[in-house]
Design an enzyme around this catalytic site. Structure first.
Site, mmCIF file in Angstrom:
data_model
loop_
_atom_site.group_PDB
_atom_site.id
_atom_site.type_symbol
_atom_site.label_atom_id
_atom_site.label_comp_id
_atom_site.label_asym_id
_atom_site.label_seq_id
_atom_site.Cartn_x
_atom_site.Cartn_y
_atom_site.Cartn_z
ATOM 1 C CB SER A 127 -0.853 -0.010 1.270
ATOM 2 O OG SER A 127 -1.447 1.243 1.473
ATOM 3 C CE1 TYR A 152 -4.194 -2.761 5.778
ATOM 4 C CE2 TYR A 152 -3.773 -0.411 5.551
ATOM 5 C CZ TYR A 152 -3.997 -1.647 4.985
ATOM 6 O OH TYR A 152 -4.000 -1.756 3.615
ATOM 7 C CE LYS A 156 -1.698 -4.429 3.406
ATOM 8 N NZ LYS A 156 -1.956 -5.776 2.878
#
Ligand code: UDP
Length: 342
Positions: A127, A152, A156
Site C-alpha cells: 500500500s 495496519y 504492510k
C-alpha cells in the site's frame, strides 16, 4: 488447463476482480479465504462473468498447519497472489496484536509453504500507506518509506521487509509487492464490487451508500489542507486496472522478466484528485443530488499523495486506463444493483 494460481482473499474486493482477470487470461485459480470479510456468493458472480467457477477452500492462513496441508494437497500451484488480510485502519489501532498476528503470520505461513513445496512466485498487496506523508510529490519507488500511522499500515511495511529478507536468502524465489494507491469502482458487469461491513470508512463506498439513501449525508473530512480546493488529494485507481496489474506481475515472474527476486511497484494512475473534485465528478456523471457537508479533518489522514507511475509503466508495461468518470459510474452501478435501485 492453465497454470494454477493461488489467490488468497480471492472473494474480497480486489481479490475477486483479480480472479476474474486471471481467468480471462487463461489461468486456473484456487481461492483461499476465511470469509471473515467477504461472502461465498462472490463465487457465483465470478462464474457469471467468466463462465468458470474458481476452486475454493475456506480456512485461515494464519494457521500454519492448515496452510502446510493445503500446499501438500495442491502440488500444481505455480504462483501465489496474497490479498488475505485485515484492512480496517481504525480497528487496527484498537486491536494491534490481532492485526500483526493475522497479517504477518499469514504471509510467513505462505512463504514457508512456498519454500517447502517449490512454489516460486508471489505477488503481494502492499500500500502507498508505506510512504506516509511524503516530502516530495509524486512518490516514486525510491521515495523513502515513513513510519506507519497505524498498526495496519505497519503490517504492510513489515510485510515488505519480510519479503525482502526472505528473497535475500532464497534466490530461487521471486517476489513482487504492489503498492496500491486508492482502489475504487467495480467490475463493469456490476456483478462484483466492494461490500463494506457496517458503516464504510472509505470515501467512495460512503458516497455510493449516501446516494442510495443508506446514509444521510457524506462528511468531507477537512477543507483547510494545503491543496487547491482545501480538501485532501489521493490517487484513485480503478479496481479492474489494479487487478490487471496483478496479472502482469504474475506473467513477469513466470516468464523470468523480473530484474531482482524482490521488486516493488507503485500502482496508481499518476494523477492526484481532491476529495471535492471526486464528489463533484460523481454528482456530474450520475446526476444524483448527493448531500454533503464539510467537517473537521479525520485523525491520521495525510494531506496529499499521488504516484509517479513511470517505473511501473516502463517495467511492467502496464498503465491505468479507465477514467475517473467511468470508474465512479461503475461504483454507482454496483451500489444500485446490490440495493435493487433502478
Ligand atoms: N473521506 C471523507 N469522507 C469520508 C471518507 C473519506 O472526506 O466519509 C476522505 C478522507 O479523509 C481522505 C479521502 O477521503 O482524505 C480518502 O479516504 P479513504 O478512507 O477512502 O482512503 P485513505 O486514503 O484514507 O486510505
Amino acid at each position: 488447463m492453465g497454470k494454477k494460481i493461488l489467490v488468497t482473499g480471492g472473494t474480497g474486493y480486489i481479490g475477486s476482480h483479480t480472479v476474474v482477470e486471471l481467468q480471462e487470461s487463461g489461468f486456473d485459480v484456487v481461492i483461499v479465504d476465511n470469509l471473515s470479510n467477504s461472502r461465498i456468493e462472490v463465487l457465483d458472480n465470478i462464474e457469471k462473468i467468466t463462465g468458470i467457477r474458481p476452486e475454493f477452500e475456506k480456512f485461515d492462513l494464519a494457521d500454519a498447519d492448515l496452510t502446510d496441508s493445503f500446499f501438500q494437497n495442491h502440488k500444481d500451484i505455480e504462483a501465489v497472489i496474497h490479498f488475505a488480510a485485515f484492512k480496517a485502519v481504525g480497528e487496527s489501532v484498537e486491536k494491534p496484536l490481532m492485526y500483526y498476528r493475522n497479517n504477518l503470520n499469514s504471509l510467513m505461513n505462505l512463504l514457508d509453504g512456498m519454500g517447502r513445496y517449490g512454489v516460486k512466485h508471489l505477488v503481494f498487496s502492499s500500500s502507498c500507506t508505506v510512504y506516509g506523508q511524503p516530502d516530495k510529490l509524486p512518490v516514486t519507488e525510491q521515495t523513502p518509506r515513513k513510519e506507519a500511522e497505524s498498526p495496519y499500515g505497519n503490517t504492510k511495511a513489515v510485510s515488505e521487509d519480510i519479503m525482502r529478507d526472505f528473497a535475500k536468502v532464497n534466490p530461487e524465489q521471486n517476489l513482487i509487492a504492489l503498492r496500491y494507491f486508492n482502489p475504487i469502482g467495480a467490475h463493469p458487469s456490476a456483478l462484483i464490487g466492494e461490500l463494506p461491513v457496517g458503516v464504510p470508512n472509505n470515501l467512495v463506498p460512503y458516497i455510493t451508500q449516501t446516494a442510495a439513501g443508506v446514509r444521510e449525508e457524506l462528511s468531507i473530512f477537512g477543507d483547510d489542507y494545503d491543496t487547491p480546493d482545501g480538501t485532501a488529494i489521493r490517487d484513485f485507481i480503478n479496481v479492474v486496472d489494479l487487478a490487471k496489474a496483478h496479472v502482469v506481475a504474475i506473467n513477469r515472474l513466470m516468464n523470468g522478466r523480473n530484474k531482482n527476486n524482490y521488486e516493488y511497484f507503485n500502482v496508481g494512475t499518476g494523477e492526484g484528485v481532491s476529495v471535492m473534485q471526486l464528489v463533484k465528478t460523481f454528482i456530474k456523471v450520475t446526476g444524483v443530488n448527493l448531500k454533503y457537508k464539510i467537517v473537521g479533518r479525520r485523525e491520521g489522514d495525510i494531506e496529499k499523495i499521488w504516484a509517479d507511475t513511470s517505473y511501473a509503466n516502463k517495467e511492467l508495461g502496464w498503465k491505468a486506463e479507465k477514467t475517473l468518470e467511468e470508474t465512479l459510474l461503475s461504483a454507482w452501478n454496483w451500489e444500485k444493483r446490490i440495493r435493487g435501485i433502478e
